[in-house]
Design an enzyme around this catalytic site. Structure first.
Site, PDB file in Angstrom:
ATOM      1  N   HIS A  56       0.847  -1.192   0.000  1.00  0.00           N
ATOM      2  CA  HIS A  56       0.000   0.000   0.000  1.00  0.00           C
ATOM      3  C   HIS A  56       0.885   1.246   0.000  1.00  0.00           C
ATOM      4  CE1 HIS A  56      -3.788  -2.022   1.912  1.00  0.00           C
ATOM      5  NE2 HIS A  56      -3.259  -2.760   0.952  1.00  0.00           N
ATOM      6  N   GLU A  58       0.924   3.928   1.810  1.00  0.00           N
ATOM      7  CA  GLU A  58       1.416   4.361   3.124  1.00  0.00           C
ATOM      8  C   GLU A  58       2.553   3.474   3.620  1.00  0.00           C
ATOM      9  OE1 GLU A  58      -3.115   5.115   3.075  1.00  0.00           O
ATOM     10  OE2 GLU A  58      -1.737   3.585   2.339  1.00  0.00           O
ATOM     11  N   CYS A  86      -6.248   2.237   5.668  1.00  0.00           N
ATOM     12  CA  CYS A  86      -6.944   1.030   6.099  1.00  0.00           C
ATOM     13  C   CYS A  86      -6.379   0.613   7.464  1.00  0.00           C
ATOM     14  CB  CYS A  86      -6.761  -0.085   5.066  1.00  0.00           C
ATOM     15  SG  CYS A  86      -5.063  -0.693   4.951  1.00  0.00           S
ATOM     16  N   CYS A  89      -2.551  -0.137   7.296  1.00  0.00           N
ATOM     17  CA  CYS A  89      -1.732   1.074   7.239  1.00  0.00           C
ATOM     18  C   CYS A  89      -1.824   1.879   8.530  1.00  0.00           C
ATOM     19  CB  CYS A  89      -2.131   1.916   6.035  1.00  0.00           C
ATOM     20  SG  CYS A  89      -1.758   1.075   4.477  1.00  0.00           S
TER      21      CYS A  89
END
Length: 162
Positions: A56, A58, A86, A89
């Site tokens: 992801h 992040e 999410c 993260c």
């Protein structure tokens, strides 16, 4: 906490990362990490490219920031991300001890900071991060909507009736 002009400028860099993800046919989410007023990490979704569900924006930005600073934790860092983090993260942001997280739009299906949970502000945890949302929201939302519209229709340009 309200958004500042500097938040908008930093978010533009996160939006550039989102556009880079889109160019790779990745979900257009981008993130950057700022520490001491300097850009120390950046990332965009690479889950499809790397075949890695943890790639992801992040997470990748945090990894680069920690490598840049030579540290496992980055207290005082501000993370700018185009979409609400999410749970994965948000957990990483807490473990990294990010001081503040700024995002564009909420993620009603996976958001772990405001939409489905409030991990970054949960008083039961030993660290909490300040939150600012809505910075760069229009462009972040447009990027996501256009991306998923193309996926649904199989077309590059949205049609008038969709």
């Amino acid at each position: 906490m309200s958004a500042s002009d500097s938040d908008a400028a930093w978010m533009e860099l996160a939006l550039r990362q989102a556009r880079a993800a889109e160019a790779l046919d990745e979900v257009p989410i981008g993130a950057i990490v700022v520490f001491g007023g300097k850009l120390v990490g950046r990332g965009h979704n690479l889950t499809r490219t790397l075949r890695d569900p943890t790639a992801h924006a992040e997470i990748l930005a945090l990894r680069e920031a920690c490598r840049t600073l030579g540290a496992m934790r980055i207290p005082g860092a501000v993370v700018y991300t185009t979409v609400e983090p999410c749970f994965l993260c948000a957990g990483a942001l807490l473990h990294a001890r990010a001081a503040r997280v700024v995002w564009g739009v909420r993620d009603e299906k996976f958001g772990g900071c405001a939409s489905l949970g409030s991990l970054l502000s949960d008083p039961r945890l030993n660290h909490r991060a300040q939150i600012t949302e809505g910075v760069g929201a229009t462009e972040a939302r447009d990027l996501l909507q256009q991306f998923f519209r193309k996926k649904r229709t199989g077309r590059d340009e949205p049609t008038a009736d969709r």
